[in-house]
Scaffold this active site. Structure first.
Site, PDB file in Angstrom:
ATOM      1  N   ASP A  97       0.865  -1.181   0.000  1.00 42.74           N
ATOM      2  CA  ASP A  97       0.000   0.000   0.000  1.00 42.74           C
ATOM      3  C   ASP A  97       0.909   1.241   0.000  1.00 42.74           C
ATOM      4  O   ASP A  97       1.762   1.371   0.888  1.00 42.74           O
ATOM      5  CB  ASP A  97      -0.869  -0.009   1.271  1.00 42.74           C
ATOM      6  CG  ASP A  97      -2.211   0.667   1.042  1.00 42.74           C
ATOM      7  OD1 ASP A  97      -3.231   0.144   1.525  1.00 42.74           O
ATOM      8  OD2 ASP A  97      -2.231   1.719   0.364  1.00 42.74           O
ATOM      9  N   ASP A 198      -2.841   4.842  -2.589  1.00 40.61           N
ATOM     10  CA  ASP A 198      -3.865   5.463  -1.753  1.00 40.61           C
ATOM     11  C   ASP A 198      -4.256   6.853  -2.279  1.00 40.61           C
ATOM     12  O   ASP A 198      -3.380   7.693  -2.522  1.00 40.61           O
ATOM     13  CB  ASP A 198      -3.268   5.600  -0.339  1.00 40.61           C
ATOM     14  CG  ASP A 198      -4.292   5.991   0.696  1.00 40.61           C
ATOM     15  OD1 ASP A 198      -5.213   5.210   0.946  1.00 40.61           O
ATOM     16  OD2 ASP A 198      -4.184   7.103   1.237  1.00 40.61           O
ATOM     17  N   GLU A 255      -6.337   3.937  -5.983  1.00 38.39           N
ATOM     18  CA  GLU A 255      -7.580   4.179  -5.260  1.00 38.39           C
ATOM     19  C   GLU A 255      -7.988   5.602  -5.594  1.00 38.39           C
ATOM     20  O   GLU A 255      -7.208   6.540  -5.369  1.00 38.39           O
ATOM     21  CB  GLU A 255      -7.406   4.031  -3.739  1.00 38.39           C
ATOM     22  CG  GLU A 255      -8.744   4.174  -3.019  1.00 38.39           C
ATOM     23  CD  GLU A 255      -8.647   4.758  -1.621  1.00 38.39           C
ATOM     24  OE1 GLU A 255      -7.734   5.559  -1.366  1.00 38.39           O
ATOM     25  OE2 GLU A 255      -9.482   4.399  -0.773  1.00 38.39           O
ATOM     26  N   HIS A 327     -10.988  -2.396   4.050  1.00 35.62           N
ATOM     27  CA  HIS A 327     -10.820  -1.904   5.423  1.00 35.62           C
ATOM     28  C   HIS A 327     -11.575  -0.599   5.670  1.00 35.62           C
ATOM     29  O   HIS A 327     -11.630  -0.105   6.807  1.00 35.62           O
ATOM     30  CB  HIS A 327      -9.325  -1.719   5.702  1.00 35.62           C
ATOM     31  CG  HIS A 327      -8.722  -0.678   4.844  1.00 35.62           C
ATOM     32  ND1 HIS A 327      -8.550  -0.817   3.468  1.00 35.62           N
ATOM     33  CD2 HIS A 327      -8.291   0.567   5.126  1.00 35.62           C
ATOM     34  CE1 HIS A 327      -8.032   0.280   2.968  1.00 35.62           C
ATOM     35  NE2 HIS A 327      -7.862   1.138   3.949  1.00 35.62           N
ATOM     36  N   ASP A 328     -12.114  -0.012   4.598  1.00 32.94           N
ATOM     37  CA  ASP A 328     -12.869   1.249   4.736  1.00 32.94           C
ATOM     38  C   ASP A 328     -14.371   1.039   4.637  1.00 32.94           C
ATOM     39  O   ASP A 328     -15.131   2.008   4.792  1.00 32.94           O
ATOM     40  CB  ASP A 328     -12.487   2.225   3.600  1.00 32.94           C
ATOM     41  CG  ASP A 328     -11.091   2.762   3.739  1.00 32.94           C
ATOM     42  OD1 ASP A 328     -10.513   3.142   2.709  1.00 32.94           O
ATOM     43  OD2 ASP A 328     -10.580   2.789   4.878  1.00 32.94           O
TER      44      ASP A 328
HETATM   45  O1  TEU Z   1      -9.220   6.040   1.839  1.00 28.32           O
HETATM   46  C1  TEU Z   1      -9.628   7.188   1.140  1.00 28.32           C
HETATM   47  C2  TEU Z   1     -11.018   7.487   1.430  1.00 28.32           C
HETATM   48  O2  TEU Z   1     -11.640   8.224   0.717  1.00 28.32           O
HETATM   49  C3  TEU Z   1     -11.680   6.852   2.558  1.00 28.32           C
HETATM   50  O3  TEU Z   1     -11.032   7.278   3.745  1.00 28.32           O
HETATM   51  C4  TEU Z   1     -13.090   7.306   2.581  1.00 28.32           C
HETATM   52  O4  TEU Z   1     -13.116   8.696   2.491  1.00 28.32           O
HETATM   53  C5  TEU Z   1     -13.683   6.927   3.863  1.00 28.32           C
HETATM   54  O5  TEU Z   1     -13.273   5.612   4.090  1.00 28.32           O
HETATM   55  C6  TEU Z   1     -15.170   7.032   3.725  1.00 28.32           C
HETATM   56  O6  TEU Z   1     -15.718   6.159   4.636  1.00 28.32           O
HETATM   57  C7  TEU Z   1      -7.822   5.856   1.887  1.00 28.32           C
HETATM   58  C8  TEU Z   1      -7.562   4.680   2.817  1.00 28.32           C
HETATM   59  O7  TEU Z   1      -8.164   3.515   2.264  1.00 28.32           O
HETATM   60  C9  TEU Z   1      -8.158   5.029   4.161  1.00 28.32           C
HETATM   61  O8  TEU Z   1      -8.065   3.921   5.056  1.00 28.32           O
HETATM   62  C10 TEU Z   1      -7.405   6.217   4.718  1.00 28.32           C
HETATM   63  O9  TEU Z   1      -8.040   6.621   5.923  1.00 28.32           O
HETATM   64  C11 TEU Z   1      -7.429   7.398   3.727  1.00 28.32           C
HETATM   65  O10 TEU Z   1      -7.177   7.025   2.387  1.00 28.32           O
HETATM   66  C12 TEU Z   1      -6.333   8.386   4.089  1.00 28.32           C
HETATM   67  O11 TEU Z   1      -5.080   7.787   3.842  1.00 28.32           O
END
Ligand code: TEU
Ligand code: CA
Length: 556
Positions: A97, A198, A255, A327-328
């Site tokens: 990542d 990311d 992403e 994970h989000d």
């Molecule tokens: O996620 C980007 C992102 O847009 C998400 O955080 C989303 O806004 C949020 O999950 C909505 O529920 C990436 C990573 O996957 C995330 O874990 C990080 O928190 C974020 O970037 C910042 O690095």
């Protein structure tokens, strides 16, 4: 170079919650190594691990303080080396990542930038004087609050689209870009096979940080139009590709927030496309109203159209990724299925979609055993900064209970409870106190019990992973949706070189008939998630049971 990433299955590990090996309640790399035979059994081809670099953990590792060091809680550099060797020994490729839109505020670059504005790192971040105490712009952070924070040492504001401990790097600065490219080469030269990048479409911020629209009831403006898919982004990605990616046999997975299929083409379908596929959010916002915290009813027709549109827009020049969990995101079986009354059926119906669509399938840890959302009862059970900030904002309105209810439906911590390996203490995740609560349903939902049950969700995934691997029509075949306006059933053909599969997915908890009289006589049943016989009379198909998935093959 071959496109191995089109044929394979990607498994995502969130290291903190996967397997603890030393009893400190935190997952780690030796824990991952101890489970590689299982991943081999499951039949995955690529492993994406969320960040394992040094981090103060403000955003669970997405706030990196040293890109070159393995985070001590996760293990040593030697452990990383062993992981890579053990993965490659099993023909599993490793995808790291890469969080290059921002660093941790504890990164030495930020520390030097704030203390020495005229020094070599002075221009590594977005610093602004603000105007007499006013914020430089009205942008809000994705985690709530303003996207600008005053720094007492430098006496200026700095930009952070996420946590205030995640300052955004200034990608206009060629020194920043070269430092990132050097770091990327470091990991690729060690043998890493790819990157998940990311929020890679946020690198370019519009000049002057123009104020965004402020919605009713909101305090901050929406900066997304001014920091996503910016004018200079294509140049940055083209340079990244020229300086790094194209020199390696690797996969690049971007992403991208707020990106639709037509915008995606420049990243993944253009001539020298810098990225191979995108993790986008369009299908993950169908049940969002005004943002994720505002619940909207899930609309299957809209969901199906997004999938069809991405396929039409992107292939054949480009390629897609598809995921239902990460994970989000909350657990898909709780979000799109029925984890109470049709746990097995809805989990396997979703698996059938994931593994028969024309896109690289991403399986997220625990998805393959039907892990569910967690019923958060108390603020102290929360760990994710996004949910914590949301809870605190609702607490000001005395709406704590409603906040916990919504967090239990859509919060990121749902995906971060420890993997449920067995009925043992802490579901076999750790002998110590886990950093986050284990879902109490681990006695009923756990991997070791399912591994020994050929009719389990786990073995359904395993069989379908194998089936997809052996049927190129399901990988690179055409995708022809039928009954697109059906609100309960997702139905589509997959065809290649005379082989045709029909996939029927009932997204409802009711029996549904599917009129296929025009061609059902030529269909033979191949696979599905109910066990009764599926032979049918020549002129009709049996009704689809609740959350039933069926795959038919067209006999010539
Ligand atoms: O996620 C980007 C992102 O847009 C998400 O955080 C989303 O806004 C949020 O999950 C909505 O529920 C990436 C990573 O996957 C995330 O874990 C990080 O928190 C974020 O970037 C910042 O690095
Ligand atoms: Ca540990």
């Amino acid at each position: 170079m071959s496109n191995w990433w089109k044929d394979g299955i990607i498994y995502q590990i969130y290291p903190k919650s996967f397997q603890d090996s030393n009893g400190d309640g935190i997952g780690d790399i030796p824990g991952i190594i101890s489970r590689l035979d299982y991943l081999d059994y499951l039949g995955i081809d690529m492993l994406w691990i969320s960040p394992i670099y040094e981090s103060p953990d403000a955003d669970n590792g997405y706030d990196i303080s040293d890109y070159y060091k393995i985070r001590p809680e996760f293990g040593s550099d030697q452990d990383f080396e062993e992981l890579l060797i053990e993965l490659h020994r099993r023909d599993i490729r490793l995808i790291l990542d890469m969080v290059v839109n921002h660093t941790s505020d504890e990164h030495e670059w930020f520390q030097k930038s704030r203390k020495d504005p005229a020094g070599p790192y002075g221009d590594f971040y977005h610093w602004q004087p603000g105007n007499n105490g006013e914020l430089p712009s009205n942008w809000g952070s994705f985690f709530g609050g303003p996207a600008w924070t005053w720094d007492e040492i430098r006496q200026e504001y700095y930009l952070h689209l996420f946590h205030k401990k995640q300052p955004d790097l200034n990608w206009e600065n060629p020194e920043v870009r070269q430092e990132i490219y050097k770091m990327m080469r470091h990991w690729l030269d060690r043998g890493v096979d790819g990157f998940r990048l990311d929020v890679i479409n946020l690198l370019d911020k519009a000049d002057g940080y123009p104020d965004g629209q402020i919605k009713d009831g909101q305090k901050y403006g929406n900066g997304v139009p001014y920091f996503s898919n910016g004018d200079r982004l294509d140049d940055y990605l083209a340079e990244m590709n020229n300086e790094v990616f194209r020199h390696y046999d690797m996969v690049t997975i971007g992403e991208t927030i707020a990106t639709d299929a037509s915008q995606a083409k420049t990243f993944i379908s253009s001539e020298n496309h810098p990225l191979d596929m995108l993790i986008h959010f369009e299908h993950m916002s169908v049940d969002h109203g005004d943002g994720k915290w505002d619940k909207a009813e899930f609309d299957l027709v809209e969901f199906k159209n997004i999938i069809g549109n991405w396929d039409k827009e992107i292939r054949p020049e480009g390629w897609n990724a598809f995921y239902l969990n990460n994970h989000d995101q909350p657990r898909a079986v709780s979000r799109f299925g029925d984890d109470e009354n049709y746990h097995y059926q809805s989990a396997t119906m979703l698996a059938t979609m994931l593994l028969t669509l024309p896109a690289t399938p991403f399986v997220y840890q625990g998805e393959e055993i039907g892990m569910t959302n967690y019923n958060f009862q108390d603020f102290n059970e929360l760990r994710d900064i996004e949910s914590i900030n949301y809870y605190k904002s609702k607490a000001k309105e005395n709406k704590e209970k409603a906040a916990l209810k919504r967090i239990s439906e859509i919060g990121r911590d749902n995906a971060r409870t420890p993997v449920q390996w067995s009925k043992e203490l802490n579901a076999g995740f750790s002998e110590g106190k886990p950093w986050i609560k284990v879902n109490p349903n681990y006695q009923a939902i756990n991997l070791s019990q399912q591994r020994n049950d050929e009719d389990s969700i786990l073995n359904y995934y395993r069989a379908l992973i194998e089936f997809r691997r052996n049927n190129q029509a399901l990988i690179s075949g055409s995708f022809e949706q039928i009954a697109a306006d059906d609100e309960e059933i997702f139905a589509y053909w997959r065809r290649l070189d005379g082989v045709s599969y029909l996939v029927l997915l009932n997204f409802s908890n009711k029996e549904q008939s599917f009129l296929a009289d025009s061609f059902c006589s030529i269909l033979s049943y191949v696979n599905g998630n109910y066990f009764e016989e599926k032979e049918h009379p020549d002129n009709s198909l049996p009704d689809l049971k609740p959350y039933e998935a069926r795959i038919y093959r067209q006999s010539n």
